[in-house]
Design an enzyme around this catalytic site. Structure first.
Site, mmCIF file in Angstrom:
data_model
loop_
_atom_site.group_PDB
_atom_site.id
_atom_site.type_symbol
_atom_site.label_atom_id
_atom_site.label_comp_id
_atom_site.label_asym_id
_atom_site.label_seq_id
_atom_site.Cartn_x
_atom_site.Cartn_y
_atom_site.Cartn_z
ATOM 1 N N CYS A 1 0.837 -1.207 0.000
ATOM 2 C CA CYS A 1 0.000 0.000 0.000
ATOM 3 C C CYS A 1 0.870 1.254 0.000
ATOM 4 C CB CYS A 1 -0.925 0.015 1.210
ATOM 5 S SG CYS A 1 -2.069 -1.375 1.272
ATOM 6 N N ASP A 2 1.925 1.223 0.787
ATOM 7 C CA ASP A 2 2.884 2.318 0.851
ATOM 8 C C ASP A 2 3.477 2.565 -0.542
ATOM 9 O OD1 ASP A 2 5.186 3.635 3.025
ATOM 10 O OD2 ASP A 2 5.876 3.128 1.008
#
Length: 172
Positions: free
Chosen positions: A65-66
């Site tokens: 996600c980062d």
């Protein structure tokens, strides 16, 4: 009661259930109500007349996600004023703001689906088992018609960044 799509995706090879309809190219984009911060709620209409790249992540505090959010932040700088990049997760608005500040992410808008899961159920990405939104990408044109959809089959995989950006650029 919303539609349930059992086994529509997996998390580390274990089947998960997605709540809501499967959105397809050509569909009118469903409306949603999410939080920009604790007090400010936004909807699809907030971004009227813009091309919307909607990047959905389970939580900004995870590796994929980062990376996904950082990548679309970089891409957003080159897409122009007619495009808005929205990253939606169920992270609290405070956590989203903290993460963006720490990561130097400032070219996209983070929106939180924590309160009502309105986006997750409207776009068929709410994971029943975790109450998180499943990783997915939607490109919605300025007339709110869906032009690109990617539902990730496995929660831990990366989306096809190049195809999503190409779908946006095709609308410019």
């Amino acid at each position: 009661m919303s539609q349930e799509r059992t086994g529509a995706a997996t998390f580390k090879s274990n089947p998960i259930t997605l709540i809501g309809p499967e959105i397809k190219v050509g569909d009118k984009a469903p409306d949603f109500h999410v939080n920009k911060n604790l007090l400010e709620e936004v909807t699809l209409a907030t971004y009227a007349n813009k091309i919307k790249l909607i990047s959905v992540v389970p939580s900004l505090d995870t590796g994929v996600c980062d990376m996904q959010t950082r990548r679309f932040n970089e891409e957003a700088a080159n897409l122009g004023d007619n495009v808005v990049v929205l990253t939606i997760s169920v992270d609290l608005p405070f956590a989203q703001a903290r993460w963006c500040g720490a990561a130097g992410v400032d070219k996209l808008v983070t929106l939180s689906d924590y309160k009502t899961k309105s986006f997750g159920t409207a776009y068929g990405v709410l994971i029943k088992e975790f109450q998180l939104d499943m990783r997915s990408i939607f490109v919605v044109d300025a007339n709110d018609v869906v032009q690109y959809v990617e539902y990730l089959p496995e929660m831990t995989e990366h989306p096809n960044y190049d195809q999503a950006i190409a779908a946006v650029k095709a609308l410019l």
